[in-house]
Scaffold this active site. Structure first.
Site, PDB file in Angstrom:
ATOM      1  CG  HIS A  28       2.986   4.634 -16.450  1.00 18.85           C
ATOM      2  ND1 HIS A  28       4.022   3.838 -16.876  1.00 18.85           N
ATOM      3  CD2 HIS A  28       3.513   5.865 -16.267  1.00 18.85           C
ATOM      4  CE1 HIS A  28       5.131   4.566 -16.952  1.00 18.85           C
ATOM      5  NE2 HIS A  28       4.849   5.796 -16.571  1.00 18.85           N
ATOM      6  CE  LYS A  61      13.583  11.033 -22.352  1.00 19.62           C
ATOM      7  NZ  LYS A  61      12.475  10.693 -21.443  1.00 19.62           N
ATOM      8  NE  ARG A  73       7.669   8.571 -10.059  1.00 22.11           N
ATOM      9  CZ  ARG A  73       8.578   8.356 -10.984  1.00 22.11           C
ATOM     10  NH1 ARG A  73       8.838   7.125 -11.365  1.00 22.11           N
ATOM     11  NH2 ARG A  73       9.245   9.351 -11.523  1.00 22.11           N
ATOM     12  CB  SER A  99       9.648   3.257 -17.387  1.00 21.15           C
ATOM     13  OG  SER A  99       8.258   3.451 -17.424  1.00 21.15           O
TER      14      SER A  99
HETATM   15  O1  PNS Z   1       7.099  10.003 -19.160  1.00 23.96           O
HETATM   16  P1  PNS Z   1       7.929  11.266 -19.263  1.00 23.96           P
HETATM   17  O2  PNS Z   1       9.127  11.034 -20.145  1.00 23.96           O
HETATM   18  O3  PNS Z   1       8.295  11.827 -17.919  1.00 23.96           O
HETATM   19  O4  PNS Z   1       6.992  12.361 -19.996  1.00 23.96           O
HETATM   20  C1  PNS Z   1       7.434  13.680 -20.289  1.00 23.96           C
HETATM   21  C2  PNS Z   1       6.457  14.398 -21.256  1.00 23.96           C
HETATM   22  C3  PNS Z   1       6.165  13.529 -22.453  1.00 23.96           C
HETATM   23  C4  PNS Z   1       5.150  14.713 -20.539  1.00 23.96           C
HETATM   24  C5  PNS Z   1       7.070  15.762 -21.681  1.00 23.96           C
HETATM   25  O5  PNS Z   1       8.422  15.564 -21.988  1.00 23.96           O
HETATM   26  C6  PNS Z   1       6.377  16.370 -22.893  1.00 23.96           C
HETATM   27  O6  PNS Z   1       5.222  16.712 -22.855  1.00 23.96           O
HETATM   28  N1  PNS Z   1       7.125  16.483 -24.005  1.00 23.96           N
HETATM   29  C7  PNS Z   1       6.633  16.988 -25.248  1.00 23.96           C
HETATM   30  C8  PNS Z   1       7.401  18.235 -25.639  1.00 23.96           C
HETATM   31  C9  PNS Z   1       6.813  19.453 -24.967  1.00 23.96           C
HETATM   32  O7  PNS Z   1       5.639  19.759 -25.085  1.00 23.96           O
HETATM   33  N2  PNS Z   1       7.641  20.188 -24.225  1.00 23.96           N
HETATM   34  C10 PNS Z   1       7.222  21.387 -23.551  1.00 23.96           C
HETATM   35  C11 PNS Z   1       7.002  21.145 -22.069  1.00 23.96           C
HETATM   36  S1  PNS Z   1       8.551  21.289 -21.205  1.00 23.96           S
END
Ligand code: PNS
Length: 170
Positions: A19, A43, A92, A131
């Protein structure tokens, strides 16, 4: 002057060198980078949102154009509120691609084209990092010095109560 800003959203539970690599490189491309921790009620994270924000602030304190914030709900709503039109995500490996493409396309569609996603490929040395694996290694008292900054490693071991265990073992 027009400020070019971007959001780097994620769970960051906790931040890894992978990150941090994306953060440093994005901060060189954009005038302002907001690292936004998702407060996902669905979560159960290891670190609370407040803890994750603090950790990110500490890890990025030497990069002046990085701000740390948190958001809940949809990313496109948060981006709209901040008047930011670019989301950054790290890729990645090919296994990340399908999931990331879906999120990017959903966000583009939902926002009526207002939110674009830019992918940075993770530097090869960090390509294996996640993570989840860092948490698993830490939970078994394994060496995570190559994965996260030292203070984050300490916090992880504390979380898993290993320091206390070590002290009683002596
Ligand atoms: O680190 P992560 O858990 O892979 O990040 C995922 C993230 C936070 C980028 C994604 O889940 C997100 O933006 N969630 C917010 C809800 C949202 O906007 N959902 C619509 C897109 S599918």
């Amino acid at each position: 002057m027009i400020m070019k800003s971007a959001i780097y959203p994620g769970s960051f539970d906790p931040i890894t060198y992978g990150h941090l690599d994306i953060i440093k490189r994005s901060a060189e491309i954009f005038d302002e980078l907001i690292v936004a921790v998702l407060d996902n009620k669905a979560k159960t994270p290891l670190f609370s949102v407040e803890e994750r924000v603090k950790i990110l602030q500490e890890a990025t304190k030497d990069i002046p154009n990085v701000k740390v914030d948190s958001f809940s709900g949809l990313l496109i709503e948060y981006a709209k509120k901040k008047d930011i039109h670019v989301s950054i995500r790290g890729l990645r490996a090919i296994t990340d691609f399908e999931y990331e493409l879906q999120i990017a396309q959903t966000n583009s569609k939902l926002s009526g084209g207002a939110l674009d996603t830019i992918f940075l490929t993770t530097s090869l040395e960090y390509a294996y990092l996640s993570s989840s694996s860092v948490k698993e290694i830490a939970s078994f008292n394994g060496d995570i010095s190559q994965c996260v900054p030292d203070f984050v490693a300490d916090l992880l071991y504390q979380k898993f109560d290993l320091q206390k265990k070590e002290n009683t073992d002596e």
